[in-house]
Scaffold this motif. Structure first.
Motif, PDB file in Angstrom:
ATOM      1  N   SER A  95     -41.111 -59.607   6.474  1.00 16.35           N
ATOM      2  CA  SER A  95     -42.542 -59.504   6.737  1.00 16.35           C
ATOM      3  C   SER A  95     -43.294 -60.557   5.936  1.00 16.35           C
ATOM      4  N   ASP A  96     -44.532 -60.798   6.302  1.00 19.18           N
ATOM      5  CA  ASP A  96     -45.320 -61.853   5.677  1.00 19.18           C
ATOM      6  C   ASP A  96     -45.579 -61.608   4.197  1.00 19.18           C
ATOM      7  N   ASP A  97     -45.532 -60.350   3.774  1.00 17.45           N
ATOM      8  CA  ASP A  97     -45.830 -60.052   2.376  1.00 17.45           C
ATOM      9  C   ASP A  97     -44.588 -60.016   1.482  1.00 17.45           C
ATOM     10  N   GLN A  98     -43.425 -60.354   2.044  1.00 23.41           N
ATOM     11  CA  GLN A  98     -42.217 -60.409   1.222  1.00 23.41           C
ATOM     12  C   GLN A  98     -42.052 -61.811   0.638  1.00 23.41           C
TER      13      GLN A  98
ATOM     14  N   VAL B 188     -40.427 -64.664   0.426  1.00 17.21           N
ATOM     15  CA  VAL B 188     -39.336 -65.403   1.065  1.00 17.21           C
ATOM     16  C   VAL B 188     -39.725 -66.832   1.434  1.00 17.21           C
ATOM     17  N   PHE B 189     -40.836 -67.335   0.893  1.00 18.71           N
ATOM     18  CA  PHE B 189     -41.263 -68.715   1.152  1.00 18.71           C
ATOM     19  C   PHE B 189     -41.458 -68.943   2.661  1.00 18.71           C
ATOM     20  N   ALA B 190     -40.700 -69.886   3.263  1.00 11.54           N
ATOM     21  CA  ALA B 190     -40.887 -70.205   4.678  1.00 11.54           C
ATOM     22  C   ALA B 190     -40.186 -69.225   5.606  1.00 11.54           C
ATOM     23  N   GLY B 191     -39.348 -68.331   5.058  1.00  8.63           N
ATOM     24  CA  GLY B 191     -38.637 -67.357   5.886  1.00  8.63           C
ATOM     25  C   GLY B 191     -37.166 -67.288   5.533  1.00  8.63           C
ATOM     26  N   GLY B 192     -36.401 -66.599   6.365  1.00  6.85           N
ATOM     27  CA  GLY B 192     -34.997 -66.368   6.082  1.00  6.85           C
ATOM     28  C   GLY B 192     -34.093 -67.492   6.548  1.00  6.85           C
ATOM     29  N   SER B 193     -32.880 -67.528   5.970  1.00 11.42           N
ATOM     30  CA  SER B 193     -31.837 -68.470   6.368  1.00 11.42           C
ATOM     31  C   SER B 193     -30.499 -67.872   5.960  1.00 11.42           C
ATOM     32  N   GLY B 194     -29.432 -68.667   6.042  1.00  7.32           N
ATOM     33  CA  GLY B 194     -28.116 -68.189   5.638  1.00  7.32           C
ATOM     34  C   GLY B 194     -27.296 -67.704   6.815  1.00  7.32           C
ATOM     35  N   CYS B 195     -25.978 -67.680   6.627  1.00  8.30           N
ATOM     36  CA  CYS B 195     -25.074 -67.223   7.693  1.00  8.30           C
ATOM     37  C   CYS B 195     -25.434 -65.836   8.202  1.00  8.30           C
ATOM     38  N   GLY B 196     -25.893 -64.980   7.289  1.00  4.15           N
ATOM     39  CA  GLY B 196     -26.189 -63.608   7.681  1.00  4.15           C
ATOM     40  C   GLY B 196     -27.474 -63.447   8.455  1.00  4.15           C
TER      41      GLY B 196
ATOM     42  N   PRO C  20     -30.980 -55.218  -0.203  1.00  2.48           N
ATOM     43  CA  PRO C  20     -32.200 -54.425  -0.436  1.00  2.48           C
ATOM     44  C   PRO C  20     -33.475 -55.022   0.141  1.00  2.48           C
ATOM     45  N   LEU C  21     -33.664 -56.342   0.059  1.00  4.61           N
ATOM     46  CA  LEU C  21     -34.895 -56.929   0.585  1.00  4.61           C
ATOM     47  C   LEU C  21     -34.931 -56.828   2.109  1.00  4.61           C
ATOM     48  N   GLU C  22     -33.794 -57.059   2.730  1.00  8.02           N
ATOM     49  CA  GLU C  22     -33.691 -56.945   4.179  1.00  8.02           C
ATOM     50  C   GLU C  22     -33.877 -55.484   4.627  1.00  8.02           C
ATOM     51  N   SER C  23     -33.444 -54.556   3.765  1.00  8.87           N
ATOM     52  CA  SER C  23     -33.586 -53.128   4.054  1.00  8.87           C
ATOM     53  C   SER C  23     -35.037 -52.672   4.020  1.00  8.87           C
ATOM     54  N   GLN C  24     -35.904 -53.502   3.437  1.00  5.09           N
ATOM     55  CA  GLN C  24     -37.329 -53.179   3.369  1.00  5.09           C
ATOM     56  C   GLN C  24     -38.138 -53.940   4.411  1.00  5.09           C
ATOM     57  N   GLY C  25     -37.471 -54.779   5.201  1.00  5.85           N
ATOM     58  CA  GLY C  25     -38.159 -55.625   6.169  1.00  5.85           C
ATOM     59  C   GLY C  25     -38.467 -54.910   7.468  1.00  5.85           C
TER      60      GLY C  25
END
Length: 334
Positions: free
Chosen positions: A266-269, A271-279, A25-30
């Motif tokens: 996006s900057d307003d989500q 997510v701290f420093a940004g995304g990570s993870g295998c996906g 869901p969070l990625e679906s809003q990015g």
């Protein structure tokens, strides 16, 4: 064909046959939401646990890529796949439902390019007609694996990253498509003596720098060859460190570099420093970057997926965090 100490250069008939992505869901809003195939509006993805949800992400992405490529499961010669959870069980539970020959792999967040590189080598050597590369991550399964369940609610520093809930799958074959796989570079393990599990970007940047530098040296290239040099999981903390390290080695990638962990949210989500993870690297590359290559808005792209090879036990034993990065070069086919 092996070139240099860590790289392979592929013949002109190794192509990205098709890709598919599934995100939470969070990625679906990015900002990249329109470039993903499957969008889940709740984190359980219709399942009963976080790990089952992660399996569902990969399961749905695999089915989607088979449908998009208009092939049968039996047409796939071999698969390389993995995730972040102990013994990569979300991946194993997906492939127990198939009859696809399976290699389970673990490269932490570098697994997306590790699996794509292995698939390309198998196809290039005619040991596979169609190879499948897949990986996944889920924010809540990763939090339970490496830190605390999300219900714990512990505070995090700004250097922390948000594990992407998503799965990316690619098919590699000899069939000509709009995207050719040019080359790849296998990483070596680099330990920068970092031990902060909430600052993966700083820990992984030296491994990314080593792989990129070796890629240039092995293939006789410089940064100007690429329109984009895309790292997987360095986000806002690790990206400037990577640029500084490579500048010290004589390679300025500041004009070409971006990071999947910075692109996916996006900057307003939150997510701290940004995304990570295998996906993270998988869905950005197989969704957004694939689209730009097909439209020829990009011609040459080097994707460098980075992975921190840790578990909670080694950190409790005061060990440092070994890291690795694997690179694959994609180009818009003529």
């Amino acid at each position: 064909m092996k070139v240099g100490s860590q790289s392979w250069k592929f013949n002109n008939n190794v192509y990205l046959l098709e890709t598919a992505t599934a995100v939470g869901p969070l990625e679906s809003q990015g900002p990249l939401k329109d470039d993903f195939d499957i969008l889940y509006d709740e984190p359980y993805c219709g399942q009963k646990s976080w790990e089952q949800a992660e399996s569902q992400l990969m399961r749905s992405a695999i089915q989607k890529v088979i449908n998009k490529a208009k092939i049968k499961e039996s047409d796939i010669s071999v698969s390389f796949a993995g995730d972040l959870v102990n013994q990569i069980v979300p991946t194993h539970y997906v492939f127990r439902e198939t009859n696809i020959p399976f290699f389970g792999i673990y490269g932490a967040c570098s697994t997306s390019m590790e699996s794509l590189l292995l698939s390309s080598i198998f196809v290039d050597s005619d040991n596979a007609k169609i190879a499948l590369a897949a990986t996944s991550s889920h924010n809540s399964s990763a939090e339970r694996q490496y830190r605390n369940p999300t219900e714990y609610g512990g505070p995090k520093p700004d250097t922390a990253q948000y594990t992407v809930t998503g799965s990316g799958v690619a098919l590699v074959s000899h069939k000509k498509t709009k995207i050719r796989i040019e080359s790849g570079t296998v990483g070596i393990i680099v330990d920068a003596a970092q031990n902060d599990a909430n600052d993966m970007g700083s820990a992984m940047a030296p491994a990314a720098a080593q792989t990129i530098k070796q890629h240039f040296q092995d293939l006789g290239l410089d940064p100007s060859y690429y329109d984009l040099i895309l790292t997987g999981d360095l986000a806002t903390c690790g990206s400037p460190i990577l640029i500084d390290i490579l500048k010290g080695e004589g390679y300025d990638i500041s004009q070409q570099h971006n990071d999947c962990g910075k692109l996916i949210f996006s900057d307003d989500q939150p997510v701290f420093a940004g995304g990570s993870g295998c996906g993270c690297c998988a869905v950005v590359t197989y969704g957004h970057i694939k689209k730009l290559l097909e439209e020829k808005k990009l011609k040459h792209v080097l994707v460098v997926a980075t992975g921190a090879l840790l578990n909670p036990i080694i950190l409790q034993q005061k060990e440092t965090i070994p890291c690795i990065a694997h690179a694959v070069a994609l180009c818009a086919a003529d």
